[in-house]
Design a protein around this motif. Sequence first.
Motif, PDB file in Angstrom:
ATOM      1  N   GLY A  38       1.769   1.679  -5.552  1.00 55.24           N
ATOM      2  CA  GLY A  38       0.450   0.897  -5.492  1.00 55.24           C
ATOM      3  C   GLY A  38       0.593   0.346  -3.900  1.00 55.24           C
ATOM      4  O   GLY A  38      -0.732   0.281  -3.648  1.00 55.24           O
ATOM      5  N   SER A  39       1.488   0.226  -3.080  1.00 53.91           N
ATOM      6  CA  SER A  39       1.388  -0.223  -1.900  1.00 53.91           C
ATOM      7  C   SER A  39       1.041   0.840  -0.994  1.00 53.91           C
ATOM      8  O   SER A  39       1.105   2.195  -0.976  1.00 53.91           O
ATOM      9  N   MET A  52      -7.677  -2.831  -5.695  1.00 57.37           N
ATOM     10  CA  MET A  52      -6.536  -2.823  -6.531  1.00 57.37           C
ATOM     11  C   MET A  52      -5.414  -3.557  -5.788  1.00 57.37           C
ATOM     12  O   MET A  52      -4.220  -3.805  -6.185  1.00 57.37           O
ATOM     13  N   GLU A  53      -5.796  -4.173  -4.435  1.00 55.54           N
ATOM     14  CA  GLU A  53      -4.954  -5.101  -3.735  1.00 55.54           C
ATOM     15  C   GLU A  53      -3.495  -4.553  -3.455  1.00 55.54           C
ATOM     16  O   GLU A  53      -2.394  -5.256  -3.022  1.00 55.54           O
ATOM     17  N   GLY A  83      -4.155   8.305  -5.016  1.00 55.46           N
ATOM     18  CA  GLY A  83      -4.349   6.821  -5.839  1.00 55.46           C
ATOM     19  C   GLY A  83      -4.400   5.632  -4.902  1.00 55.46           C
ATOM     20  O   GLY A  83      -5.049   5.789  -3.690  1.00 55.46           O
ATOM     21  N   GLU A  84      -3.939   4.643  -5.440  1.00 53.86           N
ATOM     22  CA  GLU A  84      -4.152   3.176  -4.614  1.00 53.86           C
ATOM     23  C   GLU A  84      -3.207   3.025  -3.609  1.00 53.86           C
ATOM     24  O   GLU A  84      -3.568   1.975  -2.815  1.00 53.86           O
ATOM     25  N   GLY A  85      -2.394   3.660  -3.354  1.00 60.63           N
ATOM     26  CA  GLY A  85      -1.318   3.612  -2.198  1.00 60.63           C
ATOM     27  C   GLY A  85      -0.847   4.924  -1.636  1.00 60.63           C
ATOM     28  O   GLY A  85      -1.400   5.972  -1.822  1.00 60.63           O
ATOM     29  N   LYS A 218     -14.212  -3.927  -2.578  1.00 62.59           N
ATOM     30  CA  LYS A 218     -14.668  -5.229  -1.766  1.00 62.59           C
ATOM     31  C   LYS A 218     -15.289  -5.075  -0.500  1.00 62.59           C
ATOM     32  O   LYS A 218     -16.166  -5.706  -0.153  1.00 62.59           O
ATOM     33  N   THR A 219     -15.099  -3.645  -0.098  1.00 60.74           N
ATOM     34  CA  THR A 219     -15.658  -3.223   1.091  1.00 60.74           C
ATOM     35  C   THR A 219     -17.170  -2.790   0.790  1.00 60.74           C
ATOM     36  O   THR A 219     -17.479  -1.928   0.031  1.00 60.74           O
TER      37      THR A 219
END
Length: 355
Positions: A38-39, A52-53, A83-85, A218-219
């Motif tokens: 995730g990171s 997803m932060e 994916g998100e990371g 968010k972008t």
Amino acid sequence: MDKFKIDSHKLMYHLPRVNDWLQGRSIYPVYMEISPAGSCNHRCVYCALDFMEYQPRFLNAGIFKERLSEMARLGVKSIMYAGEGEPFLHQDMAQIIAFTKKSGIDTAVTTNAVLFDRRAADKTLPFLSWIKVSVNAGIKGTYAKIHRAKPGDFERVLDNMAYAAELKRKRGYACALGMQLVLLPENAHEVSTLAKKAKAAGMDYLVVKPYSQHPLSKTNRYRNIKYNNYLKLAQDLLKFNDEDFHVIFRIHTMKKWDTARRPYKHCYALSFWAYIDAAGDLWACSIYLTKDKFRLGNIYRSSFKDIWESRKRKELVCWASDRLDTRACRVNCRMDEINRYLWELKHPPAHVNFI
């Protein structure tokens, strides 16, 4: 030349499964996208999954391997780790890649390749069908601004991929090595520079693709970008093409972004793919991450088969094919070309027997 059909789709090579779908039978996905981490070590200015932060969570390798074996038995053909990371932040990424391929599933990775060092390449290249590296500039200064990363990462990535190319050549590995640039106003003048460096590093291809706004992102700085003024780049980049290297300029996808029109009203593609996030949640569609309606279950608590055969998934697939308004979906979503293909199969034009 786009020999990998990156600017199109390949569902027509899976006709038995398409036919089963047309007949209303239950089918398992051909392709899956999975986020092992995730990171992320970068904060790209265009990142679609910023919402997803970048959570510091990682798939449990032990449980995930059990699910991989199950998915292979059920008919999953390919997995892309992205994916998100950043995938290579997962400490067991090399082991996961090797296990995926040994399970009988074709394996690929999309990465920024900062951590794809010699050790990672040695351990993973024999098991990968392809690796695609996000490099969104031609020089380190622009790279650092767009990736919001250390300027030194640019040369590190080029060195990592040059080593991978040499390893591929020496060992005769089949893995396709590619780079990918999201075309933005900040890097449009550097595409040729990157193409030259990608070719020198021994890449098989460079993909130049348009930005695509995620509905939840968010972008918003590129929401209104238009590509008409950039299409001439396609001709300029032809000079880099030869038998060993190609620039795949996704002009078809760019034109779709500018027009934002779809020939299909609903989504038929949810039976053919799925997404697993870094927490083990199985999603019907990555466009609707965080929306519980699209969260089908969790692989830590249930088998893949139980989740896929659940009433919730079947009801969602029916709802998506009958009621989901695709005008609210992401322009140029991953399944756009597949939906165009499936929609035409379900809604053929007149005179189809005159082949």
